[in-house]
Design a protein around this motif. Structure first.
Motif, PDB file in Angstrom:
ATOM      1  N   MET A   1      -1.857  -5.194 -10.399  1.00 26.20           N
ATOM      2  CA  MET A   1      -2.205  -4.210  -9.418  1.00 26.20           C
ATOM      3  C   MET A   1      -1.422  -3.071  -9.942  1.00 26.20           C
ATOM      4  O   MET A   1      -0.359  -2.886 -10.526  1.00 26.20           O
ATOM      5  N   ASN A   2      -2.001  -1.819  -9.716  1.00 24.86           N
ATOM      6  CA  ASN A   2      -1.576  -0.470 -10.095  1.00 24.86           C
ATOM      7  C   ASN A   2      -0.458   0.062  -9.227  1.00 24.86           C
ATOM      8  O   ASN A   2      -0.340  -0.300  -8.042  1.00 24.86           O
ATOM      9  N   PRO A   3       0.312   0.615  -9.773  1.00 19.23           N
ATOM     10  CA  PRO A   3       1.664   1.359  -9.258  1.00 19.23           C
ATOM     11  C   PRO A   3       1.193   2.295  -8.136  1.00 19.23           C
ATOM     12  O   PRO A   3       0.248   2.816  -8.245  1.00 19.23           O
ATOM     13  N   PHE A   4       1.897   2.331  -7.125  1.00 21.52           N
ATOM     14  CA  PHE A   4       1.451   3.333  -6.158  1.00 21.52           C
ATOM     15  C   PHE A   4       2.727   4.293  -5.871  1.00 21.52           C
ATOM     16  O   PHE A   4       3.863   3.749  -5.918  1.00 21.52           O
ATOM     17  N   ILE A   5       2.425   5.610  -5.890  1.00 25.17           N
ATOM     18  CA  ILE A   5       3.350   6.588  -5.919  1.00 25.17           C
ATOM     19  C   ILE A   5       2.948   7.550  -4.805  1.00 25.17           C
ATOM     20  O   ILE A   5       1.967   8.164  -4.709  1.00 25.17           O
ATOM     21  N   LEU A   6       3.996   8.002  -4.039  1.00 31.38           N
ATOM     22  CA  LEU A   6       3.935   8.938  -3.106  1.00 31.38           C
ATOM     23  C   LEU A   6       4.284  10.360  -3.625  1.00 31.38           C
ATOM     24  O   LEU A   6       5.450  10.277  -4.199  1.00 31.38           O
ATOM     25  N   ALA A   7       3.375  11.250  -3.665  1.00 31.80           N
ATOM     26  CA  ALA A   7       3.774  12.641  -4.194  1.00 31.80           C
ATOM     27  C   ALA A   7       4.268  13.678  -3.217  1.00 31.80           C
ATOM     28  O   ALA A   7       3.785  14.723  -3.140  1.00 31.80           O
ATOM     29  N   SER A   8       5.439  12.984  -2.454  1.00 34.00           N
ATOM     30  CA  SER A   8       6.064  13.781  -1.551  1.00 34.00           C
ATOM     31  C   SER A   8       7.420  13.493  -1.266  1.00 34.00           C
ATOM     32  O   SER A   8       7.646  12.411  -1.362  1.00 34.00           O
ATOM     33  N   GLY A   9       8.178  14.558  -0.959  1.00 40.82           N
ATOM     34  CA  GLY A   9       9.860  14.056  -0.623  1.00 40.82           C
ATOM     35  C   GLY A   9       9.894  13.995   0.858  1.00 40.82           C
ATOM     36  O   GLY A   9      11.038  13.866   0.998  1.00 40.82           O
ATOM     37  N   SER A  10       8.828  14.047   1.415  1.00 39.75           N
ATOM     38  CA  SER A  10       8.892  14.146   2.997  1.00 39.75           C
ATOM     39  C   SER A  10       9.570  12.821   3.634  1.00 39.75           C
ATOM     40  O   SER A  10       8.835  11.592   3.144  1.00 39.75           O
ATOM     41  N   PRO A  11      10.654  12.749   4.335  1.00 38.72           N
ATOM     42  CA  PRO A  11      11.075  11.764   4.825  1.00 38.72           C
ATOM     43  C   PRO A  11      10.266  10.958   5.878  1.00 38.72           C
ATOM     44  O   PRO A  11      10.106   9.677   6.198  1.00 38.72           O
ATOM     45  N   ARG A  12       9.590  11.638   6.472  1.00 41.64           N
ATOM     46  CA  ARG A  12       8.575  11.174   7.342  1.00 41.64           C
ATOM     47  C   ARG A  12       7.492  10.476   6.806  1.00 41.64           C
ATOM     48  O   ARG A  12       7.004   9.177   7.376  1.00 41.64           O
ATOM     49  N   ARG A  13       6.722  10.749   5.863  1.00 45.03           N
ATOM     50  CA  ARG A  13       5.701  10.360   5.124  1.00 45.03           C
ATOM     51  C   ARG A  13       6.301   8.908   4.428  1.00 45.03           C
ATOM     52  O   ARG A  13       5.648   7.961   4.560  1.00 45.03           O
TER      53      ARG A  13
END
Length: 190
Positions: A1-13
């Motif tokens: 499985m590919n890594p999953f990255i969140l491109a956001s520093g938002s604590p809510r996301r």
């Protein structure tokens, strides 16, 4: 499985994706956001989300990268994050007793390409007294959120009603995002 990255520093996301049981890393984008003149609010948030996702994906092309952006729209004006308490007061006064719209755009970059979409939710504020506005500003919630408020937490006090997806207002239309992630091979850990 590919890594999953969140491109956001938002604590809510971050919290929403954890709540949905995803395993992911966070790498915030460092690009200077650029908005083309004349775009609709939906196109603005999609474009900004795509800029963030592409910036992080450029260095992580084996991953699936999720970018997102949220704006509040009152009349024809886009209300971003306030720079100080004076600007937050001004935004909250505008929204007081009125209806506005919250747009969140999402972009997902993967080997399959780029998927972008946005969601819009209508929000109506109760009429706010100056005391209400000052109390909310003292809560500290105004300063890192579009439109100078967050619907979660103490900001719930401001909201009379809403038509649309609650999670769009928080900062990530979760159900639609989960379905889009599934299409590129990213599933919750259940």
């Amino acid at each position: 499985m590919n890594p999953f990255i969140l491109a956001s520093g938002s604590p809510r996301r971050k919290e929403l994706l954890k709540q949905a049981r995803y395993s992911f890393e966070i790498q915030t984008s460092t690009i200077e956001e650029k908005i083309e003149v004349g775009l609709s609010p939906a196109n603005v948030v999609e474009q900004l989300a795509q800029q963030k996702a592409e910036d992080v994906w450029a260095g992580n092309q084996q991953a699936v990268v999720l970018g997102a952006d949220t704006v509040v729209v009152f009349g024809n004006a886009i209300l971003g994050k306030p720079s100080d308490a004076t600007e937050a007061r001004s935004m909250l006064r505008k929204l007081s007793g009125n209806v506005h719209h919250v747009y969140t755009g999402v972009a997902i970059c993967s080997k399959k390409g780029i998927t972008t979409f946005s969601e819009k939710t209508e929000v109506e504020f109760y009429p706010l007294s100056e005391e209400d506005i000052e109390m909310y500003i003292r809560s500290g919630e105004s300063f890192d959120k579009a439109g100078a408020y967050g619907i979660q937490g103490f900001g719930a006090y401001l909201i009379k009603q809403m038509i649309g997806d609650y999670f769009t207002v928080v900062g990530l239309p979760l159900a639609k995002t989960m379905r889009a992630l599934k299409d590129v091979g990213i599933s919750p850990k259940v």
